[in-house]
Write a protein that holds these residues in place. Structure first.
Motif, PDB file in Angstrom:
ATOM      1  N   MET A   1      31.390  37.678  58.288  1.00  0.00           N
ATOM      2  CA  MET A   1      31.333  38.984  57.636  1.00  0.00           C
ATOM      3  C   MET A   1      32.727  39.558  57.474  1.00  0.00           C
ATOM      4  O   MET A   1      33.565  39.428  58.345  1.00  0.00           O
ATOM      5  CB  MET A   1      30.466  39.936  58.467  1.00  0.00           C
TER       6      MET A   1
ATOM      7  N   LEU B   1      19.694  43.573  56.119  1.00  0.00           N
ATOM      8  CA  LEU B   1      20.718  42.575  55.797  1.00  0.00           C
ATOM      9  C   LEU B   1      20.320  41.217  56.384  1.00  0.00           C
ATOM     10  O   LEU B   1      20.449  40.175  55.742  1.00  0.00           O
ATOM     11  CB  LEU B   1      22.084  43.010  56.338  1.00  0.00           C
ATOM     12  N   LEU B   2      19.808  41.255  57.615  1.00  0.00           N
ATOM     13  CA  LEU B   2      19.448  39.993  58.273  1.00  0.00           C
ATOM     14  C   LEU B   2      18.196  39.356  57.677  1.00  0.00           C
ATOM     15  O   LEU B   2      18.020  38.139  57.752  1.00  0.00           O
ATOM     16  CB  LEU B   2      19.258  40.226  59.773  1.00  0.00           C
TER      17      LEU B   2
ATOM     18  N   ALA C   1      19.726  37.146  55.305  1.00  0.00           N
ATOM     19  CA  ALA C   1      20.591  36.135  55.921  1.00  0.00           C
ATOM     20  C   ALA C   1      19.780  35.021  56.572  1.00  0.00           C
ATOM     21  O   ALA C   1      20.223  33.864  56.616  1.00  0.00           O
ATOM     22  CB  ALA C   1      21.509  36.799  56.948  1.00  0.00           C
TER      23      ALA C   1
ATOM     24  N   SER D   1      23.325  35.684  50.853  1.00  0.00           N
ATOM     25  CA  SER D   1      24.419  36.651  50.933  1.00  0.00           C
ATOM     26  C   SER D   1      23.866  38.060  51.149  1.00  0.00           C
ATOM     27  O   SER D   1      22.957  38.488  50.439  1.00  0.00           O
ATOM     28  CB  SER D   1      25.231  36.601  49.630  1.00  0.00           C
ATOM     29  N   SER D   2      24.406  38.750  52.156  1.00  0.00           N
ATOM     30  CA  SER D   2      23.964  40.114  52.469  1.00  0.00           C
ATOM     31  C   SER D   2      25.169  41.036  52.420  1.00  0.00           C
ATOM     32  O   SER D   2      26.145  40.820  53.134  1.00  0.00           O
ATOM     33  CB  SER D   2      23.352  40.165  53.865  1.00  0.00           C
TER      34      SER D   2
ATOM     35  N   VAL E   1      24.230  44.453  63.429  1.00  0.00           N
ATOM     36  CA  VAL E   1      23.932  43.096  62.953  1.00  0.00           C
ATOM     37  C   VAL E   1      24.199  42.105  64.079  1.00  0.00           C
ATOM     38  O   VAL E   1      23.376  41.228  64.367  1.00  0.00           O
ATOM     39  CB  VAL E   1      24.764  42.746  61.695  1.00  0.00           C
TER      40      VAL E   1
ATOM     41  N   LEU F   1      21.338  39.817  65.607  1.00  0.00           N
ATOM     42  CA  LEU F   1      21.471  38.363  65.415  1.00  0.00           C
ATOM     43  C   LEU F   1      21.026  37.621  66.667  1.00  0.00           C
ATOM     44  O   LEU F   1      20.342  36.591  66.597  1.00  0.00           O
ATOM     45  CB  LEU F   1      22.929  37.999  65.109  1.00  0.00           C
TER      46      LEU F   1
ATOM     47  N   ARG G   1      23.419  33.589  61.174  1.00  0.00           N
ATOM     48  CA  ARG G   1      24.815  33.816  61.522  1.00  0.00           C
ATOM     49  C   ARG G   1      25.752  33.113  60.535  1.00  0.00           C
ATOM     50  O   ARG G   1      26.751  33.677  60.089  1.00  0.00           O
ATOM     51  CB  ARG G   1      25.096  33.343  62.953  1.00  0.00           C
TER      52      ARG G   1
ATOM     53  N   SER H   1      25.153  32.402  57.419  1.00  0.00           N
ATOM     54  CA  SER H   1      25.127  33.164  56.176  1.00  0.00           C
ATOM     55  C   SER H   1      25.985  34.426  56.289  1.00  0.00           C
ATOM     56  O   SER H   1      26.806  34.731  55.419  1.00  0.00           O
ATOM     57  CB  SER H   1      23.675  33.538  55.848  1.00  0.00           C
ATOM     58  N   TRP H   2      25.797  35.142  57.392  1.00  0.00           N
ATOM     59  CA  TRP H   2      26.507  36.412  57.589  1.00  0.00           C
ATOM     60  C   TRP H   2      28.013  36.179  57.702  1.00  0.00           C
ATOM     61  O   TRP H   2      28.807  36.919  57.116  1.00  0.00           O
ATOM     62  CB  TRP H   2      25.953  37.118  58.831  1.00  0.00           C
TER      63      TRP H   2
ATOM     64  N   GLY I   1      28.467  37.345  54.133  1.00  0.00           N
ATOM     65  CA  GLY I   1      28.152  38.731  54.425  1.00  0.00           C
ATOM     66  C   GLY I   1      29.379  39.605  54.198  1.00  0.00           C
ATOM     67  O   GLY I   1      30.513  39.144  54.325  1.00  0.00           O
TER      68      GLY I   1
END
Lengths: 430, 430
Positions: B1, B256-257, B260, B267-268, B285, B289, B299, B301-302, B306
């Motif tokens: 992120m 957001l998660l 993800a 994508s968040s 987040v 997580l 994780r 993805s974020w 993110g």
């Protein structure tokens, strides 16, 4: 032309030859088009200049010079005969009026106070219209592509057209002005499609590309699909006329030829329940072919892909037509509306003896960009729908989420998507 | 992120990394998919059997055996817990009710007595729904694809799904039954797409193929586009949340998660006018997580895709969002409706603090098949529109043709299409 009877045992076999004309994009064309696209993506304006020099023999030092200026358009407009301009204006007016009826509204349902749902309709921001150059340069194509975009509310309409001589046909320029085209560039081929899809320093990227073109243009559109929207993948034109023995054989023959003159791959088919009517149409086609300046094209089309088919009944004729899914379908019968409900696959339907297909090409109002080659099974005429997109709207109150929450959590659980479930439960479990 | 401020000079550069995730179909995948399609076209059922044996390790002697029988579906339905079945039924009901509002009518204008124009809306005859197998086997996908087809009036809905073990997930079968799927085949991959597009002795050809799939399926859909309709070319999922500092940071973090966790390429993005809110969401987040069983996916993805972005104003945030054209857009602000008119590009818009994106995935009503990767610029959510096609209707009386004839003949003349002109003049010059 082949005269066949649907009830003959070899009918399927004989007719298959006529259906075989569909050209498929071959891998070789695809390879060279992919290279052109890659070149424009990486080198932008410079690639566009090089490719325009190579394919259109047009030499300029910047892409900006390839834009058609306002004074050039003014001059074209001034050069067009007043009567011609009036006819084009009439076409723009009627096509506009028809397409305005296709406009869809944003809606929001309020029947459940705690859950509002809806659909927002938004015009595309910028679109590109491809207009073929040279001999197939048709002002009607400009009108049929630009008007639906303008009616949809598109903010900027770009037009691209190849100009081997550097000159754009004045009727095409006049049609562009009358239909609300914003900018015109003298570029064409796969390179123009690539420039519109990805943008260059000079050509802005568009959201959708519509309009007809040769096999390179069609292939380029297919390859950039997904990066931008495209309208449909168009092949050669076709007409199917259903007849019950009523009407005038000379009229039907003239309609068949109006497709045949387009190009050698065009296909014109009459299916009639009256063999003698069919035979007389065959004779009329022969007679009228001799009167055409485009005789050789029309004759080649008619010889290869023309057919007169005798059907046992109108029901059989309609079932056959639905299988073919013709681009243009004429119901040249005494009572065309009685057949309408049964027609499932057709780009446009021309009703009765006073509606030649050509009326739809120019002026009646509906779009002349229609699905070809049997794709009327799933494609629709170009329309205002092509120039808008939709967004779903979901609005829950706390009460609404409470009402749906339990089932959302349960289904998310079935799918093993824990974070989906938590985004609901974290709001409700307090 | 990454935590970024839109006003930083290197913002564009840093954000470009996040946008770069879009996978493009490469020529190698395209080559092998093209081979599979060619094989199915030429060898039909036998190719399908061979490829299913090879890719899904499923050995049968006929394609008919790959069809899921009614008793198997009955058994699956009986095996699903009553509460789960009720939740799925609730989803089918709500999704049906929403999509019914999308139905369009055939219309015919009669304002000019001598010229009737219209548009006929006809359901596609037969469609194919692709449902991924294995770990990503989602009953909600079945509902979201089958229900709009059924609401549109499609006569036959086929479903294909790969079953490496031979078993179809019972929730998927239950969803298929509840949503009105007519036939189910245990085939998948590019070979299933090819079979649906061209037909084999056992699998009937369809008019359109919809539904998600891996890169082979997506490539196959793109290659058969034009032979059949397809819905859209979907990439990895994404969410963008616009926030004004109001609301609960834990809720926003959970939203957001929920994207993800889909996959590493998801994508968040949060864009907020309140830096401190953004920082607290980042902390939330991290905390949440740790609670997820799919932590490693979420994780990854974020970490890679993110972002928390600080904007100078909501106007800036909206303009940025329009540029991204997110698949899912949450307006996590105090007054979401005040922003709605300015939103031009988004697959679905979730309004306010009580509307987590997950509500739209399952139950609210709108479709969860949404344009990804910025294609909301031109693609729309899957809808009833995808399962109908339109035909234009043109009906002129003698008086109508007289009124339009002169201008039709004139424009046909400009285009050098003599036979077009003659098809009109032959009717009027008597």
């Amino acid at each position: 032309m082949k005269l066949m009877d649907m009830r003959d045992t070899d009918f399927g076999e004989r007719f298959a030859v006529i259906l075989s004309r569909g050209e498929e994009i071959d891998r070789a064309v695809e390879g060279s088009v992919a290279e052109i696209i890659a070149d424009v993506r990486s080198r932008g304006d410079q690639a566009l200049l090089d490719l325009t020099r190579r394919f259109d023999r047009l030499e300029t030092s910047s892409v900006a010079e390839l834009e058609v200026g306002e004074t050039e358009i003014d001059a074209a407009l001034a050069a067009v005969a007043a009567d011609d301009l009036a006819s084009l204006r009439h076409a723009v007016e009627r096509v506009t009026r028809f397409h305005e009826k296709q406009r869809q509204q944003t809606w929001l349902s309020t029947e459940e106070p705690d859950i509002m749902l809806g659909q927002k309709v938004t015009p595309l921001e910028r679109v590109g219209i491809y207009v073929p150059g040279g001999k197939a340069s048709y002002p009607s194509s400009v009108i049929m592509n630009a008007v639906p975009a303008r009616v949809a509310g598109v903010r900027e309409i770009l037009m691209v057209t190849p100009t081997p001589g550097g000159e754009v046909n004045p009727h095409v320029l006049a049609a562009a002005r009358l239909s609300g085209v914003d900018r015109i560039f003298r570029i064409g081929g796969a390179q123009a499609v690539a420039a519109l899809a990805y943008g260059t320093a000079t050509i802005p990227r568009v959201d959708k590309i519509t309009g007809p073109g040769n096999i390179y243009v069609a292939t380029a559109k297919k390859l950039v699909f997904g990066q931008v929207g495209i309208d449909m993948i168009a092949g050669p034109s076709e007409i199917l006329v259903i007849n019950d023995g009523s009407g005038d054989t000379a009229h039907v023959a003239s309609d068949l030829l109006s497709q045949a003159e387009h190009d050698e791959l065009a296909s014109s088919i009459l299916i009639t329940t009256d063999r003698s009517f069919g035979e007389r149409v065959a004779g009329e086609v022969e007679r009228q072919l001799g009167l055409l300046s485009r005789e050789s094209i029309a004759r080649a089309s008619w010889e290869s892909y023309g057919a007169i088919i005798v059907a046992g009944s109108l029901d059989e004729a309609v079932a056959f037509s639905n299988r073919i899914a013709p681009e243009h379908l004429e119901l040249a019968v005494a009572d065309p509306f009685s057949l309408l409900p049964a027609i499932t696959n057709a780009g446009a339907i021309f009703m009765g003896h006073w509606t030649p297909e050509a009326a739809g090409d120019y002026l009646a109002g509906p779009n002349h960009t229609l699905p070809t080659g049997g794709t009327a099974r799933f494609f629709s005429p170009l329309s205002v729908d092509d120039f808008v997109k939709k967004s779903s709207i979901v609005c829950l109150s706390e009460g609404g989420l409470k009402r749906l929450g339990r089932d959302i959590v349960r289904i998310a659980g079935l799918e093993g998507l824990e974070a989906h479930a938590r985004s609901v439960s974290i709001r409700l479990d307090r």
